[in-house]
Design a protein around this motif. Structure first.
Motif, PDB file in Angstrom:
ATOM      1  N   ILE A  14       0.872  -1.167   0.000  1.00  0.00           N
ATOM      2  CA  ILE A  14       0.000   0.000   0.000  1.00  0.00           C
ATOM      3  C   ILE A  14       0.914   1.223   0.000  1.00  0.00           C
ATOM      4  CG2 ILE A  14      -1.780   1.285   1.240  1.00  0.00           C
ATOM      5  CD1 ILE A  14      -2.670  -1.389   2.467  1.00  0.00           C
ATOM      6  N   GLY A  15       0.759   2.082  -1.009  1.00  0.00           N
ATOM      7  CA  GLY A  15       1.606   3.261  -1.146  1.00  0.00           C
ATOM      8  C   GLY A  15       1.316   4.306  -0.082  1.00  0.00           C
ATOM      9  N   SER A  16       2.174   5.298  -0.023  1.00  0.00           N
ATOM     10  CA  SER A  16       2.026   6.358   0.977  1.00  0.00           C
ATOM     11  C   SER A  16       0.729   7.143   0.794  1.00  0.00           C
ATOM     12  CB  SER A  16       3.234   7.299   0.926  1.00  0.00           C
ATOM     13  OG  SER A  16       3.325   7.889  -0.360  1.00  0.00           O
ATOM     14  N   ASN A  17       0.161   7.082  -0.408  1.00  0.00           N
ATOM     15  CA  ASN A  17      -1.110   7.766  -0.669  1.00  0.00           C
ATOM     16  C   ASN A  17      -2.309   6.852  -0.403  1.00  0.00           C
ATOM     17  OD1 ASN A  17      -0.863   6.021  -2.784  1.00  0.00           O
ATOM     18  ND2 ASN A  17      -0.944   7.568  -4.390  1.00  0.00           N
ATOM     19  N   GLY A  18      -2.065   5.617   0.094  1.00  0.00           N
ATOM     20  CA  GLY A  18      -3.146   4.702   0.432  1.00  0.00           C
ATOM     21  C   GLY A  18      -3.659   3.884  -0.724  1.00  0.00           C
ATOM     22  N   GLN A  19      -2.958   3.851  -1.854  1.00  0.00           N
ATOM     23  CA  GLN A  19      -3.426   3.137  -3.030  1.00  0.00           C
ATOM     24  C   GLN A  19      -2.704   1.813  -3.222  1.00  0.00           C
ATOM     25  OE1 GLN A  19      -3.000   5.865  -6.313  1.00  0.00           O
ATOM     26  NE2 GLN A  19      -4.851   6.993  -5.754  1.00  0.00           N
ATOM     27  N   ILE A  20      -3.411   0.875  -3.858  1.00  0.00           N
ATOM     28  CA  ILE A  20      -2.852  -0.422  -4.251  1.00  0.00           C
ATOM     29  C   ILE A  20      -3.074  -0.561  -5.752  1.00  0.00           C
ATOM     30  CG2 ILE A  20      -3.035  -2.928  -4.045  1.00  0.00           C
ATOM     31  CD1 ILE A  20      -4.285  -2.524  -1.296  1.00  0.00           C
ATOM     32  N   SER A  21      -2.073  -0.994  -6.483  1.00  0.00           N
ATOM     33  CA  SER A  21      -2.220  -1.250  -7.915  1.00  0.00           C
ATOM     34  C   SER A  21      -2.645  -2.696  -8.114  1.00  0.00           C
ATOM     35  CB  SER A  21      -0.903  -0.996  -8.647  1.00  0.00           C
ATOM     36  OG  SER A  21      -1.054  -1.353 -10.013  1.00  0.00           O
ATOM     37  N   LEU A  22      -3.739  -2.905  -8.840  1.00  0.00           N
ATOM     38  CA  LEU A  22      -4.222  -4.258  -9.120  1.00  0.00           C
ATOM     39  C   LEU A  22      -3.739  -4.767 -10.466  1.00  0.00           C
ATOM     40  CD1 LEU A  22      -7.895  -3.923  -7.839  1.00  0.00           C
ATOM     41  CD2 LEU A  22      -5.923  -4.880  -6.636  1.00  0.00           C
ATOM     42  N   GLY A  23      -3.160  -3.900 -11.266  1.00  0.00           N
ATOM     43  CA  GLY A  23      -2.665  -4.300 -12.584  1.00  0.00           C
ATOM     44  C   GLY A  23      -3.389  -3.566 -13.696  1.00  0.00           C
ATOM     45  N   LYS A  24      -2.702  -3.447 -14.833  1.00  0.00           N
ATOM     46  CA  LYS A  24      -3.244  -2.691 -15.964  1.00  0.00           C
ATOM     47  C   LYS A  24      -4.522  -3.282 -16.531  1.00  0.00           C
ATOM     48  CE  LYS A  24       0.986  -0.494 -17.440  1.00  0.00           C
ATOM     49  NZ  LYS A  24       1.897  -0.197 -18.529  1.00  0.00           N
ATOM     50  N   GLU A  25      -4.710  -4.600 -16.365  1.00  0.00           N
ATOM     51  CA  GLU A  25      -5.922  -5.203 -16.926  1.00  0.00           C
ATOM     52  C   GLU A  25      -7.193  -4.705 -16.247  1.00  0.00           C
ATOM     53  OE1 GLU A  25      -4.474  -8.499 -14.021  1.00  0.00           O
ATOM     54  OE2 GLU A  25      -3.568  -6.920 -15.203  1.00  0.00           O
ATOM     55  N   PHE A  26      -7.043  -4.057 -15.091  1.00  0.00           N
ATOM     56  CA  PHE A  26      -8.202  -3.512 -14.385  1.00  0.00           C
ATOM     57  C   PHE A  26      -8.285  -1.995 -14.489  1.00  0.00           C
ATOM     58  CE2 PHE A  26      -7.141  -7.507 -12.195  1.00  0.00           C
ATOM     59  CZ  PHE A  26      -8.319  -8.193 -12.443  1.00  0.00           C
ATOM     60  N   ALA A  27      -7.402  -1.394 -15.245  1.00  0.00           N
ATOM     61  CA  ALA A  27      -7.375   0.068 -15.375  1.00  0.00           C
ATOM     62  C   ALA A  27      -8.726   0.588 -15.861  1.00  0.00           C
ATOM     63  CB  ALA A  27      -6.270   0.499 -16.333  1.00  0.00           C
ATOM     64  N   GLY A  28      -9.234   1.593 -15.190  1.00  0.00           N
ATOM     65  CA  GLY A  28     -10.493   2.219 -15.581  1.00  0.00           C
ATOM     66  C   GLY A  28     -11.739   1.492 -15.113  1.00  0.00           C
ATOM     67  N   ARG A  29     -11.604   0.316 -14.515  1.00  0.00           N
ATOM     68  CA  ARG A  29     -12.759  -0.441 -14.041  1.00  0.00           C
ATOM     69  C   ARG A  29     -13.216   0.077 -12.686  1.00  0.00           C
ATOM     70  NH1 ARG A  29     -13.800  -5.726 -15.729  1.00  0.00           N
ATOM     71  NH2 ARG A  29     -15.704  -5.286 -14.595  1.00  0.00           N
ATOM     72  N   GLN A  30     -14.496  -0.057 -12.419  1.00  0.00           N
ATOM     73  CA  GLN A  30     -15.019   0.262 -11.093  1.00  0.00           C
ATOM     74  C   GLN A  30     -14.992  -1.011 -10.263  1.00  0.00           C
ATOM     75  OE1 GLN A  30     -18.862   1.902 -12.180  1.00  0.00           O
ATOM     76  NE2 GLN A  30     -18.113   3.944 -11.699  1.00  0.00           N
ATOM     77  N   VAL A  31     -14.747  -0.862  -8.980  1.00  0.00           N
ATOM     78  CA  VAL A  31     -14.709  -2.011  -8.081  1.00  0.00           C
ATOM     79  C   VAL A  31     -15.511  -1.725  -6.819  1.00  0.00           C
ATOM     80  CG1 VAL A  31     -12.469  -2.869  -8.881  1.00  0.00           C
ATOM     81  CG2 VAL A  31     -12.555  -1.280  -6.968  1.00  0.00           C
ATOM     82  N   LEU A  32     -16.020  -2.775  -6.220  1.00  0.00           N
ATOM     83  CA  LEU A  32     -16.627  -2.703  -4.894  1.00  0.00           C
ATOM     84  C   LEU A  32     -15.577  -3.185  -3.907  1.00  0.00           C
ATOM     85  CD1 LEU A  32     -20.115  -4.364  -5.543  1.00  0.00           C
ATOM     86  CD2 LEU A  32     -19.644  -1.940  -5.199  1.00  0.00           C
ATOM     87  N   VAL A  33     -15.379  -2.437  -2.851  1.00  0.00           N
ATOM     88  CA  VAL A  33     -14.427  -2.825  -1.821  1.00  0.00           C
ATOM     89  C   VAL A  33     -15.218  -3.024  -0.530  1.00  0.00           C
ATOM     90  CG1 VAL A  33     -12.361  -2.171  -0.528  1.00  0.00           C
ATOM     91  CG2 VAL A  33     -12.599  -1.480  -2.931  1.00  0.00           C
ATOM     92  N   GLU A  34     -15.202  -4.247  -0.027  1.00  0.00           N
ATOM     93  CA  GLU A  34     -15.901  -4.564   1.221  1.00  0.00           C
ATOM     94  C   GLU A  34     -14.859  -4.862   2.288  1.00  0.00           C
ATOM     95  OE1 GLU A  34     -18.805  -7.712   0.817  1.00  0.00           O
ATOM     96  OE2 GLU A  34     -19.071  -7.202  -1.300  1.00  0.00           O
ATOM     97  N   GLU A  35     -15.002  -4.231   3.434  1.00  0.00           N
ATOM     98  CA  GLU A  35     -14.126  -4.565   4.550  1.00  0.00           C
ATOM     99  C   GLU A  35     -14.849  -5.610   5.382  1.00  0.00           C
ATOM    100  OE1 GLU A  35     -11.328  -2.607   8.006  1.00  0.00           O
ATOM    101  OE2 GLU A  35     -12.723  -1.303   6.937  1.00  0.00           O
ATOM    102  N   ARG A  36     -14.389  -6.853   5.306  1.00  0.00           N
ATOM    103  CA  ARG A  36     -15.024  -7.974   5.989  1.00  0.00           C
ATOM    104  C   ARG A  36     -14.754  -7.930   7.492  1.00  0.00           C
ATOM    105  NH1 ARG A  36     -17.158 -12.137   2.633  1.00  0.00           N
ATOM    106  NH2 ARG A  36     -17.811 -11.003   0.784  1.00  0.00           N
ATOM    107  N   GLU A  37     -13.556  -7.533   7.832  1.00  0.00           N
ATOM    108  CA  GLU A  37     -13.124  -7.334   9.215  1.00  0.00           C
ATOM    109  C   GLU A  37     -11.888  -6.457   9.129  1.00  0.00           C
ATOM    110  OE1 GLU A  37     -10.584 -11.031  10.580  1.00  0.00           O
ATOM    111  OE2 GLU A  37     -12.456 -11.738   9.675  1.00  0.00           O
TER     112      GLU A  37
END
Length: 97
Positions: A14-37
């Protein structure tokens, strides 16, 4: 093999700005992020439908839109100015459906 059967793990920083790179194949996609715990997240790609466009996904909407497009494409420009002719065309098309 179903892609859902494949489980992949990788270590990301996790970068200093709080971001994680998932890879170029997901660039521009919207995602749902659920915090399970605390510290456990589930990230899923998603397509978000704005509330004012939701009606387009209701039963019958595709049929109605296809019918409207068929009428529009088969209407001659001069008929557009003749509202009586246009009304007759729409009404006769309704009886065909």
């Amino acid at each position: 093999m179903n892609t859902q059967d494949i489980s992949k793990s990788s270590v990301k920083m996790i970068g200093s700005n709080g971001q994680i790179s998932l890879g170029k194949e997901f660039a521009g996609r919207q995602v749902l992020v659920e915090e399970r715990e605390p510290g456990v997240w589930l990230i899923r790609t998603a397509r978000i439908i704005p509330d004012n466009e939701l009606w387009l996904h209701e039963a019958g909407a595709k049929r109605d839109l296809d019918r409207a497009l068929d009428i529009a494409l088969s209407t001659k420009p001069e008929e557009i100015n003749d509202l009586d002719a246009l009304s007759r065309k729409i009404n006769s098309d309704e009886h065909k459906s």
